[in-house]
Design a protein around this motif. Structure first.
Motif, PDB file in Angstrom:
ATOM      1  N   TYR A  38       1.712   2.294  -1.883  1.00  0.00           N
ATOM      2  CA  TYR A  38       1.006   3.553  -2.134  1.00  0.00           C
ATOM      3  C   TYR A  38      -0.501   3.331  -2.141  1.00  0.00           C
ATOM      4  CZ  TYR A  38      -1.101   7.398  -4.641  1.00  0.00           C
ATOM      5  OH  TYR A  38      -1.928   8.422  -4.999  1.00  0.00           O
ATOM      6  N   LYS A  58      -1.693   2.814   1.352  1.00  0.00           N
ATOM      7  CA  LYS A  58      -1.629   4.078   2.079  1.00  0.00           C
ATOM      8  C   LYS A  58      -2.799   4.973   1.681  1.00  0.00           C
ATOM      9  CE  LYS A  58       1.669   7.776   3.106  1.00  0.00           C
ATOM     10  NZ  LYS A  58       2.994   8.325   2.807  1.00  0.00           N
ATOM     11  N   ARG A  59      -3.120   4.988   0.393  1.00  0.00           N
ATOM     12  CA  ARG A  59      -4.243   5.790  -0.097  1.00  0.00           C
ATOM     13  C   ARG A  59      -5.566   5.270   0.478  1.00  0.00           C
ATOM     14  NH1 ARG A  59      -5.064   5.495  -6.309  1.00  0.00           N
ATOM     15  NH2 ARG A  59      -5.829   3.480  -5.653  1.00  0.00           N
TER      16      ARG A  59
END
Length: 135
Positions: free
Chosen positions: A82, A85-86
């Protein structure tokens, strides 16, 4: 024996310096004894109970349960994925923002040129229309 980077009466504790490598010369020299009139003192640690229970914050041992270990591992992988991805999304948005700003700047320059051209054509038109009525 005072360090110019340290505010008098405010000595940083070693808890705040955990990111510094061991043996770093940037650590302030701590006096052996703190004067009794010192206005700040570290918070008192609560005494552990006599029943032999230890607080959860003291030295966690690795989980014994393999299911819990697997869940933590999966959670760590998911959190890492995550975060990446951010970061990728932010990078993508920053690139897109740069492109839009460049396009905006190009359009502003183009607009300024066209306004200048329109003003020049208006002045030429006024000069020609003024000559035509005088003849």
């Amino acid at each position: 024996m005072t360090d110019p980077d340290i505010i008098p009466g405010c000595q940083p504790s070693s808890d705040f310096l955990f990111n510094l490598p061991p043996g770093n010369d940037m650590l302030p020299k701590q006096p052996d004894a703190v004067p009794s009139d010192h206005p700040y003192s570290p918070p008192a640690m609560p005494e552990s109970s006599s029943q032999g229970q230890t607080p959860k914050t003291q030295g966690r041992s690795p989980p014994v349960d393999p299911v819990t270990a697997l869940k933590r591992q999966r959670n760590n992988v998911a959190a890492r994925k995550y975060r990446q991805k951010r970061i990728d999304r932010i990078t993508e948005l920053e690139a897109e923002l740069k492109d839009v700003k460049d396009e905006r700047d190009d359009l502003r320059i183009r607009l300024a040129r066209q306004e200048a051209e329109a003003a020049a054509l208006r002045s030429m038109l006024q000069m020609n229309s003024g000559k035509g009525t005088k003849s």
